[in-house]
Design an enzyme around this catalytic site. Structure first.
Site, short mmCIF file in Angstrom:
data_model
loop_
_atom_site.label_atom_id
_atom_site.label_comp_id
_atom_site.label_asym_id
_atom_site.label_seq_id
_atom_site.Cartn_x
_atom_site.Cartn_y
_atom_site.Cartn_z
N SER A 1 91.49 -104.96 -28.66
CA SER A 1 90.04 -104.74 -28.61
C SER A 1 89.70 -103.30 -28.24
O SER A 1 90.42 -102.67 -27.47
CB SER A 1 89.43 -105.65 -27.54
OG SER A 1 88.08 -105.33 -27.34
N ARG B 1 85.72 -102.34 -28.56
CA ARG B 1 84.35 -102.62 -28.13
C ARG B 1 84.27 -103.67 -27.02
O ARG B 1 83.59 -103.46 -26.00
CB ARG B 1 83.50 -103.11 -29.32
CG ARG B 1 83.03 -102.00 -30.23
CD ARG B 1 83.05 -102.46 -31.66
NE ARG B 1 84.44 -102.57 -32.07
CZ ARG B 1 85.14 -101.55 -32.61
NH1 ARG B 1 84.55 -100.41 -32.86
NH2 ARG B 1 86.42 -101.68 -32.91
N ARG C 1 89.26 -113.32 -24.58
CA ARG C 1 89.47 -113.16 -26.04
C ARG C 1 90.84 -113.75 -26.34
O ARG C 1 91.85 -113.30 -25.79
CB ARG C 1 89.43 -111.68 -26.44
CG ARG C 1 90.04 -111.45 -27.81
CD ARG C 1 89.79 -110.08 -28.37
NE ARG C 1 88.39 -109.92 -28.73
CZ ARG C 1 87.93 -108.92 -29.47
NH1 ARG C 1 88.74 -107.99 -29.91
NH2 ARG C 1 86.64 -108.84 -29.77
N HIS D 1 82.70 -115.67 -32.51
CA HIS D 1 82.55 -114.44 -31.72
C HIS D 1 81.07 -114.38 -31.29
O HIS D 1 80.28 -113.61 -31.84
CB HIS D 1 82.92 -113.24 -32.60
CG HIS D 1 83.14 -111.96 -31.86
ND1 HIS D 1 83.09 -111.85 -30.48
CD2 HIS D 1 83.41 -110.71 -32.32
CE1 HIS D 1 83.33 -110.59 -30.14
NE2 HIS D 1 83.51 -109.88 -31.22
N GLN E 1 79.08 -111.11 -30.19
CA GLN E 1 78.88 -110.20 -31.31
C GLN E 1 77.58 -110.55 -32.06
O GLN E 1 76.73 -109.70 -32.27
CB GLN E 1 80.08 -110.29 -32.26
CG GLN E 1 79.96 -109.40 -33.48
CD GLN E 1 80.11 -107.93 -33.15
OE1 GLN E 1 81.07 -107.53 -32.52
NE2 GLN E 1 79.13 -107.13 -33.55
N ASN F 1 85.38 -115.97 -38.12
CA ASN F 1 84.70 -116.18 -36.83
C ASN F 1 83.30 -115.55 -36.80
O ASN F 1 82.40 -116.07 -36.13
CB ASN F 1 85.58 -115.66 -35.68
CG ASN F 1 86.22 -114.31 -35.96
OD1 ASN F 1 85.88 -113.60 -36.92
ND2 ASN F 1 87.19 -113.92 -35.12
N ASP G 1 82.68 -107.82 -42.73
CA ASP G 1 83.71 -107.76 -41.70
C ASP G 1 85.06 -107.60 -42.42
O ASP G 1 85.13 -107.81 -43.65
CB ASP G 1 83.68 -109.05 -40.86
CG ASP G 1 84.70 -109.07 -39.73
OD1 ASP G 1 85.19 -107.99 -39.34
OD2 ASP G 1 85.01 -110.18 -39.22
N MET H 1 92.22 -110.58 -36.94
CA MET H 1 93.36 -110.53 -36.02
C MET H 1 94.06 -111.89 -36.04
O MET H 1 93.39 -112.93 -36.04
CB MET H 1 92.88 -110.22 -34.60
CG MET H 1 92.37 -108.81 -34.45
SD MET H 1 91.80 -108.46 -32.77
CE MET H 1 90.10 -109.00 -32.85
N CYS I 1 80.61 -105.64 -37.71
CA CYS I 1 80.96 -105.81 -36.29
C CYS I 1 81.95 -104.75 -35.81
O CYS I 1 82.02 -104.47 -34.62
CB CYS I 1 81.52 -107.20 -36.05
SG CYS I 1 82.91 -107.60 -37.12
N ARG J 1 76.35 -104.38 -27.99
CA ARG J 1 77.30 -105.32 -27.38
C ARG J 1 77.20 -105.22 -25.85
O ARG J 1 77.22 -106.22 -25.15
CB ARG J 1 78.74 -105.00 -27.83
CG ARG J 1 79.03 -105.31 -29.29
CD ARG J 1 79.05 -106.80 -29.55
NE ARG J 1 79.97 -107.50 -28.68
CZ ARG J 1 81.31 -107.52 -28.83
NH1 ARG J 1 81.87 -106.92 -29.87
NH2 ARG J 1 82.06 -108.18 -27.97
N1 NVA Z 1 86.92 -111.15 -37.76
C1 NVA Z 1 87.43 -110.07 -36.96
C2 NVA Z 1 86.40 -109.62 -35.97
C3 NVA Z 1 86.80 -108.46 -35.12
C4 NVA Z 1 85.77 -108.07 -34.13
C5 NVA Z 1 88.70 -110.52 -36.25
O1 NVA Z 1 88.73 -111.64 -35.73
O2 NVA Z 1 89.67 -109.76 -36.22
N1 CP Z 2 83.55 -106.02 -32.65
C1 CP Z 2 84.52 -106.20 -31.74
O1 CP Z 2 84.60 -107.23 -31.07
O2 CP Z 2 85.35 -105.14 -31.60
P1 CP Z 2 86.74 -105.10 -30.80
O3 CP Z 2 87.69 -105.99 -31.54
O4 CP Z 2 87.14 -103.68 -30.80
O5 CP Z 2 86.48 -105.63 -29.42
#
Ligand code: NVA
Ligand code: CP
Length: 300
Positions: A49, A51, A100, A127, A130, A158, A219, A224, A259, A287
């Protein structure tokens, strides 16, 4: 059991509106509550992460508390000990837990067994912080309207699920342009469709989704935990790229949201991301403000 935010539908419509109102007052400096004064808050990250980590740590400090960053590999939630045991132990030390992780059920179990509020900072399913921040950004940057049209193009993930959760509470014309097998969660989709104040469209045609929209949102194509599917997702989703020709189909005053982090040149072009309609950095800033309001609301 204290109030937690596992997903947006943990709130009522009135509560979501109260949080937006609180956010406005806190962001403008009209009020500065310190519900975490003299307390610590744990921030658990089983995924990377930028943000979320920084905005939560700053936000916790601004609410008077001290953030503690914990990695998922360190506590091994559900492996080293049960989620329930970890929840009860952490509740003896801290005033709030932000997490997270991968499994939504881990967040819900934490909320079930902790005696302090839990805040979901992203799971594979949703999320919530967000999308609450994103809707707040729309309220700041778009003329007032009873129902906005939001077009989401790309992977049904998400982020998409959280938009659907919001649409099940707040009137929204929410259109999803995605490939047949990249659709969002079926039960969350059905729940959103059940709100007669919202209109939900899922289409394979990105232009049908974007037509006349107030917001175009995208997005990353591989989230991830799914990066191994990157090439497969890319080939399925490349026609959903947010580029100038798609933006042209939206309302002429439409704003662009993402995002972040973005994979520039994949789901969004530089031209759109750095263009005059982009609000992605205002969105990232919010955020911080929305999470402070969410934490203050949960701790009141
Ligand atoms: N859909 C993305 C959002 C990242 C903030 C993820 O889960 O990686
Ligand atoms: N948008 C968001 O949640 O960013 P990070 O994955 O950097 O926290």
């Amino acid at each position: 059991m204290p109030r937690s935010l596992c997903q947006i539908t943990d709130f009522t419509k009135d509560e979501v509106l109260q949080i937006f109102d609180l956010c406005k007052k806190m962001k403008s400096g009209e009020i500065a509550p310190k519900p975490l004064a003299g307390k610590s808050a744990a921030c658990i990250f089983a995924k990377e992460s930028l943000r979320t980590r920084i905005s939560f740590e700053v936000g916790i400090s601004e609410l008077g508390g001290s953030p503690i960053y914990v990695t998922g590999g360190e506590i091994k939630l559900g492996e080293r000990e049960t989620v329930s045991d970890a929840a009860q132990v952490l509740s003896r030390y801290v005033g709030l837990i932000m997490i997270r992780t991968f499994k939504q059920s881990d967040v819900e179990d934490l909320a079930k067994y902790a005696s302090v509020p839990i805040v979901n900072g992203l799971t594979d399913l949703v999320h919530p912080c967000q999308i609450m921040g994103d809707y707040y950004t729309m309220l700041e940057h778009l003329p007032k309207k009873d129902k906005y049209t939001v077009a989401y193009v790309g992977d049904g993930n998400n982020i998409t699920n959280s938009w659907l959760n919001l649409a099940s509470l707040i009137p929204l014309d929410f259109r999803i342009g995605t490939a047949e097998d990249c659709r969002p969660d079926a039960s969350i989709l059905e729940k959103a469709k059940a709100n007669s104040d919202s209109n939900i469209l899922v289409t394979a045609d990105p232009k049908e989704a974007a037509k006349g929209a107030d917001v175009i949102y995208t997005d990353v194509w591989a989230s991830m935990g799914q990066k191994h599917l990157k090439e497969e997702k890319e080939s399925k989703l490349k026609k959903y790229q947010l580029n100038s020709s798609l933006l042209e189909v939206a309302d002429s005053n439409a704003i662009v949201l993402h995002c972040l982090p973005a994979e520039r040149g994949k789901e969004i072009t530089d031209e759109v991301m750095d263009g005059p309609q982009s609000r992605v950095f205002d969105q990232a800033e919010n955020r911080l403000h929305i999470q402070k309001a969410i934490m203050a609301f949960l701790l009141q």
